[in-house]
Design a protein around this motif. Structure first.
Motif, PDB file in Angstrom:
ATOM      1  N   GLU A  25     -13.824  -2.812  -9.428  1.00 62.10           N
ATOM      2  CA  GLU A  25     -12.650  -2.660  -7.655  1.00 62.10           C
ATOM      3  C   GLU A  25     -12.752  -4.803  -7.593  1.00 62.10           C
ATOM      4  N   PRO A  26     -10.990  -5.247  -6.762  1.00 61.91           N
ATOM      5  CA  PRO A  26     -11.134  -6.119  -6.749  1.00 61.91           C
ATOM      6  C   PRO A  26     -11.627  -6.260  -5.090  1.00 61.91           C
ATOM      7  N   SER A  27     -11.417  -7.336  -4.697  1.00 63.69           N
ATOM      8  CA  SER A  27     -11.414  -7.916  -3.492  1.00 63.69           C
ATOM      9  C   SER A  27     -10.239  -7.569  -2.188  1.00 63.69           C
ATOM     10  N   HIS A  28      -9.148  -8.233  -3.713  1.00 60.59           N
ATOM     11  CA  HIS A  28      -8.220  -8.620  -3.397  1.00 60.59           C
ATOM     12  C   HIS A  28      -6.809  -8.136  -3.393  1.00 60.59           C
ATOM     13  N   GLN A  29      -6.062  -7.826  -2.988  1.00 67.12           N
ATOM     14  CA  GLN A  29      -4.704  -7.569  -3.672  1.00 67.12           C
ATOM     15  C   GLN A  29      -3.687  -8.574  -3.260  1.00 67.12           C
ATOM     16  N   ARG A  30      -2.837  -8.945  -4.592  1.00 62.86           N
ATOM     17  CA  ARG A  30      -1.498  -9.828  -3.689  1.00 62.86           C
ATOM     18  C   ARG A  30      -0.379  -9.357  -4.586  1.00 62.86           C
ATOM     19  N   THR A  31       1.139  -9.974  -3.780  1.00 65.31           N
ATOM     20  CA  THR A  31       1.992  -9.352  -3.309  1.00 65.31           C
ATOM     21  C   THR A  31       3.011 -10.746  -3.607  1.00 65.31           C
ATOM     22  N   GLU A  32       4.156 -11.238  -4.466  1.00 61.41           N
ATOM     23  CA  GLU A  32       4.929 -12.004  -4.789  1.00 61.41           C
ATOM     24  C   GLU A  32       6.067 -11.316  -4.506  1.00 61.41           C
ATOM     25  N   CYS A  33       7.118 -11.703  -4.027  1.00 63.39           N
ATOM     26  CA  CYS A  33       8.488 -11.333  -4.751  1.00 63.39           C
ATOM     27  C   CYS A  33       9.634 -12.250  -3.676  1.00 63.39           C
ATOM     28  N   LEU A  34      10.824 -12.460  -4.291  1.00 61.71           N
ATOM     29  CA  LEU A  34      11.894 -13.295  -3.835  1.00 61.71           C
ATOM     30  C   LEU A  34      11.972 -12.391  -2.278  1.00 61.71           C
ATOM     31  N   MET A  35      13.323 -13.120  -1.542  1.00 65.99           N
ATOM     32  CA  MET A  35      13.971 -13.330  -0.236  1.00 65.99           C
ATOM     33  C   MET A  35      14.935 -13.968  -0.048  1.00 65.99           C
ATOM     34  N   GLU A  36      16.098 -13.588   0.808  1.00 69.99           N
ATOM     35  CA  GLU A  36      17.045 -14.672   0.636  1.00 69.99           C
ATOM     36  C   GLU A  36      17.253 -14.136   2.400  1.00 69.99           C
ATOM     37  N   PRO A  37      16.411 -15.224   3.002  1.00 66.50           N
ATOM     38  CA  PRO A  37      16.124 -14.891   4.759  1.00 66.50           C
ATOM     39  C   PRO A  37      17.760 -16.290   4.725  1.00 66.50           C
ATOM     40  N   ARG A  38      18.339 -14.719   5.861  1.00 65.79           N
ATOM     41  CA  ARG A  38      19.494 -15.602   6.407  1.00 65.79           C
ATOM     42  C   ARG A  38      18.120 -17.070   8.060  1.00 65.79           C
ATOM     43  N   ARG A  39      19.328 -17.965   8.950  1.00 67.50           N
ATOM     44  CA  ARG A  39      18.420 -18.991   9.261  1.00 67.50           C
ATOM     45  C   ARG A  39      18.118 -18.266  10.328  1.00 67.50           C
ATOM     46  N   GLY A  40      16.880 -18.439  10.866  1.00 68.01           N
ATOM     47  CA  GLY A  40      16.407 -17.827  11.853  1.00 68.01           C
ATOM     48  C   GLY A  40      16.068 -16.534  11.637  1.00 68.01           C
ATOM     49  N   ALA A  41      15.481 -16.096  10.267  1.00 66.14           N
ATOM     50  CA  ALA A  41      15.247 -14.547  10.009  1.00 66.14           C
ATOM     51  C   ALA A  41      13.841 -15.167  10.136  1.00 66.14           C
ATOM     52  N   THR A  42      13.041 -14.063  10.892  1.00 67.21           N
ATOM     53  CA  THR A  42      11.839 -13.061  11.214  1.00 67.21           C
ATOM     54  C   THR A  42      10.853 -12.408   9.789  1.00 67.21           C
ATOM     55  N   LEU A  43      10.067 -12.882   9.453  1.00 72.84           N
ATOM     56  CA  LEU A  43       9.449 -11.682   8.463  1.00 72.84           C
ATOM     57  C   LEU A  43       8.411 -10.945   9.324  1.00 72.84           C
ATOM     58  N   SER A  44       8.591  -9.475   9.333  1.00 73.86           N
ATOM     59  CA  SER A  44       7.028  -8.832   9.985  1.00 73.86           C
ATOM     60  C   SER A  44       6.397  -8.423   8.967  1.00 73.86           C
ATOM     61  N   VAL A  45       5.314  -7.939   9.378  1.00 75.43           N
ATOM     62  CA  VAL A  45       4.236  -8.118   7.660  1.00 75.43           C
ATOM     63  C   VAL A  45       3.506  -6.549   8.792  1.00 75.43           C
ATOM     64  N   GLU A  46       3.839  -5.119   8.188  1.00 77.65           N
ATOM     65  CA  GLU A  46       2.267  -4.962   8.164  1.00 77.65           C
ATOM     66  C   GLU A  46       1.469  -3.708   7.335  1.00 77.65           C
ATOM     67  N   LEU A  47       0.521  -4.818   7.761  1.00 82.55           N
ATOM     68  CA  LEU A  47      -0.511  -3.861   6.506  1.00 82.55           C
ATOM     69  C   LEU A  47      -1.264  -2.835   7.221  1.00 82.55           C
ATOM     70  N   ARG A  48      -1.398  -1.896   6.567  1.00 78.47           N
ATOM     71  CA  ARG A  48      -1.913  -0.422   6.342  1.00 78.47           C
ATOM     72  C   ARG A  48      -2.958  -0.022   5.429  1.00 78.47           C
ATOM     73  N   PHE A  49      -4.057   0.849   6.511  1.00 82.21           N
ATOM     74  CA  PHE A  49      -4.852   0.618   5.418  1.00 82.21           C
ATOM     75  C   PHE A  49      -5.659   2.571   6.270  1.00 82.21           C
ATOM     76  N   LEU A  50      -6.549   2.282   5.122  1.00 84.36           N
ATOM     77  CA  LEU A  50      -7.625   3.492   5.473  1.00 84.36           C
ATOM     78  C   LEU A  50      -9.292   2.955   5.655  1.00 84.36           C
ATOM     79  N   HIS A  51      -9.882   3.271   6.765  1.00 84.18           N
ATOM     80  CA  HIS A  51     -11.023   2.673   7.305  1.00 84.18           C
ATOM     81  C   HIS A  51     -12.316   4.474   7.131  1.00 84.18           C
ATOM     82  N   ALA A  52     -12.808   4.390   6.143  1.00 88.56           N
ATOM     83  CA  ALA A  52     -13.660   5.234   5.888  1.00 88.56           C
ATOM     84  C   ALA A  52     -14.878   5.619   7.209  1.00 88.56           C
ATOM     85  N   GLN A  53     -14.941   6.455   7.328  1.00 90.63           N
ATOM     86  CA  GLN A  53     -15.754   6.687   8.627  1.00 90.63           C
ATOM     87  C   GLN A  53     -16.928   7.723   8.224  1.00 90.63           C
TER      88      GLN A  53
END
Length: 464
Positions: free
Chosen positions: A57-85
Motif C-alpha cells: 500500500e502507498p504512503s502518498h496519492q497524487r492528483t493532477e488535473c487542468l483548471m481554467e481560473p479567472r483573474r483573482g480566483a481562489t482555490l479551496s482544498v479539503e482533504l478528508r480521511f478517517l483516523h482509526a481509533q
C-alpha cells in the motif's frame, strides 16, 4: 469556512465523498465477529512510509488535473480521511477497578472491541496565483489521545470504553504550472503524503499500520471563479495535456450538479463525472457491493441477538439496524427499481411491409413480442462478412474486447450453432447460439437459454 468556497458544489460532492469515505466501513451483517469485518478499509489507505516499504500500500496519492481560473480566483482544498481509533471494552469489578474483556453484554447491545473511524479534515484556501513556482506546502499533525467513556445500565456503571488514537502526521503539497499555448489553463498538482516517522516493530501487521494511516483519503477542490476540465471527456484542445497528467492512487472527476465544473472530487474509487447518490437510497448502508433492497431486507431479518451485536459494534452499524427496522413499505417499494428516463418507441405500421409481414395487432403494447410481427427470430437472417446467417447456421466465435465476462474468453475459437436472430427496439442485432460439444446444449435449448453474440463477434462457417 471561507466565503470564497463553492458552498453548494462542495456540499453535493460531500454526499458522494461520504459514500467513498465509508465504503466498506462495516459490512453486513454489521458485527465485529463477522469474518468480512476483520479485513477492512481497502480504498485510499496511505500508510506510514516505513510500512509501505515492506507492504503493497502507498504512503502518498497524487492528483493532477487542468483548471481554467479567472483573474483573482481562489482555490479551496479539503482533504478528508478517517483516523482509526482502537476501542477497548472493559468490565467494572466489585472493587471499582476495571478488567479488559472480549465483550460486555447489555440489554440492548453487546459491546465488543472494534476499530472506529473518526472523520478528519484539513482545509486550505489559497489564491491560485500563489500556486505557481514553489507552490504551497501545508504540514498537519494529529496528536495521540485517549478518552474513556463509562457505560451505564439501569443507572449503574457496569463498564467503560477506552478509545485510543495514535499520532498521525502528513503533508499536503499544491503546485500549478501554466500550459503552453494560447489557452489560459493551469495544470494543478496536489499531493497528499503520510509522513509518520513510526517504525514498525518486528512482525508488525496491517492492523497496527492502519492506526497510523490516512484511511479512505480523498480531496475536494473548488474554484471561486473559473472551471475545471473533465479528465474523462476533455475538450479537443485539452486532450493532449490531460493525457500527460499523472494521477496516482486516486482519480479526479467533476462533482456537483450536471453542467457545473467548479468542483472536483479526487477519489480512490474511480467514478464518472457528476456522480450522484440515488434519490431512492434510504440512507448509508456502508456496503456498496450489495443492492440496497436486498441489503435492507436481509438486515431487517437478522435475529434480535444479531441486532444486539451489531448495535454494540459501532454507532453507524446500529443506525443501519434501526433504519432497516423502520423502513415503511412505500420506501422499500421504491428500492425495487426506478425509471430514470423515458423515450417514445414507435410501433411499425399496421400495413404489411415490403416482405409481406403483417404489422402489430391493434392495441398491442410496444413491449409485447407480438407488437411487431415483422420480425421472427426463427426465420430472420443477418448478413455477416457478406454471407447470410440465421437459425441453423454454424459460426466461429471470437468474443470482442468490450465484453466484461472473463468466461467468454474461453469460448474464443469455438464453433457454435445459431438458434435465433434477435433484434432490440433500438435496432441492435444479437445472435443466440449454443456451443458445439456443450453437453448441456439440449437442456439450454429446451429452456430457451442461449449465449449471445453480436454479428461482428462471429465468422460464418461453410453450411453442411
Amino acid at each position: 469556512m471561507n466565503e470564497s468556497r463553492p458552498q453548494a458544489g462542495f456540499e453535493a460532492a460531500r454526499q458522494i465523498a461520504d459514500a467513498v469515505l465509508f465504503e466498506g466501513y462495516v459490512l453486513y451483517p454489521y458485527r465485529a465477529s463477522a469474518a468480512k469485518n476483520r479485513m477492512r478499509w481497502q480504498f485510499g489507505v496511505l500508510v506510514p512510509p516505513s510500512f509501505g516499504a515492506v507492504g503493497s500500500e502507498p504512503s502518498h496519492q497524487r492528483t493532477e488535473c487542468l483548471m481554467e481560473p479567472r483573474r483573482g480566483a481562489t482555490l479551496s482544498v479539503e482533504l478528508r480521511f478517517l483516523h482509526a481509533q482502537r476501542r477497548t471494552v472493559q468490565r467494572q469489578l466489585p472493587d471499582r477497578g476495571f478488567e479488559t474483556v472480549d465483550e460486555l453484554a447489555l440489554d440492548d447491545r453487546v459491546l465488543a472491541p472494534w476499530d472506529e473511524g473518526v472523520e478528519e479534515r484539513v482545509e486550505l484556501d489559497v489564491p491560485v496565483a500563489g500556486l505557481t513556482g514553489d507552490g504551497v506546502v501545508l504540514p498537519f499533525d494529529l496528536p495521540a489521545r485517549e478518552v474513556q467513556e463509562i457505560v451505564h445500565e439501569h443507572g449503574k456503571a457496569v463498564g467503560r470504553l477506552v478509545r485510543r488514537r495514535e499520532r498521525l502526521d502528513g503533508v499536503l503539497r499544491l503546485t500549478a504550472a501554466e500550459l503552453p499555448g494560447p489557452y489560459a489553463a493551469l495544470r494543478l498538482n496536489a499531493v497528499v503524503e503520510n509522513t509518520s516517522t513510526w517504525t514498525p516493530p518486528e512482525g508488525a501487521d496491517r492492523e497496527l499500520a492502519l492506526r497510523r494511516s490516512l484511511v479512505s483519503a480523498h480531496l475536494l477542490l473548488g474554484l471561486s471563479a473559473g472551471t475545471f476540465v473533465s479528465m474523462t471527456d476533455p475538450p479537443q484542445w485539452a486532450a493532449p495535456a490531460v493525457a500527460q497528467c499523472r494521477n496516482e492512487h486516486t482519480w479526479p472527476v467533476l462533482a456537483g450538479a450536471a453542467g457545473e465544473s467548479d468542483v472536483v472530487l479526487s477519489s480512490p474509487i474511480i467514478l464518472a463525472d457528476h456522480p450522484e447518490v440515488a434519490p431512492e437510497s434510504p440512507g448509508a448502508l456502508y456496503d456498496a457491493t450489495e443492492i440496497d433492497e436486498i441489503l435492507a431486507l436481509r438486515t431487517a431479518a437478522l435475529t434480535e441477538q444479531e441486532k444486539r451485536e451489531a448495535r454494540g459494534t459501532d454507532e453507524r452499524a446500529g443506525a443501519v439496524i434501526d433504519l432497516a427496522d423502520s423502513l415503511p413499505p412505500e420506501v422499500l417499494e421504491r428500492l425495487h427499481g426506478a425509471v430514470r428516463a423515458l423515450r417514445e418507441v414507435t410501433s411499425p405500421s399496421v400495413e404489411a411491409d415490403a416482405d409481406g409481414f403483417p404489422g402489430p395487432l391493434p392495441g398491442t403494447p410496444w413491449w409485447d413480442p407480438g407488437a411487431d410481427r415483422s420480425v421472427d427470430p426463427a426465420v430472420d437472417r443477418v448478413v455477416v462478412d457478406g454471407r447470410s446467417v440465421g437459425a441453423g447456421s454454424r459460426v466461429l466465435l471470437k468474443p470482442g474486447q468490450r465484453r466484461t465476462d472473463a468466461q467468454d474468453l474461453f469460448l474464443h475459437g469455438r464453433t457454435a450453432l445459431v438458434e435465433a436472430v434477435l433484434r432490440d427496439v433500438d435496432g441492435s442485432v444479437h445472435l443466440a447460439v449454443t456451443v458445439d460439444d456443450d453437453p448441456g446444449a439440449d437442456l439450454w435449448r429446451a429452456q430457451g437459454r442461449f449465449r449471445y453474440f453480436q454479428p461482428d463477434e462471429v465468422t460464418p462457417l461453410e453450411e453442411p
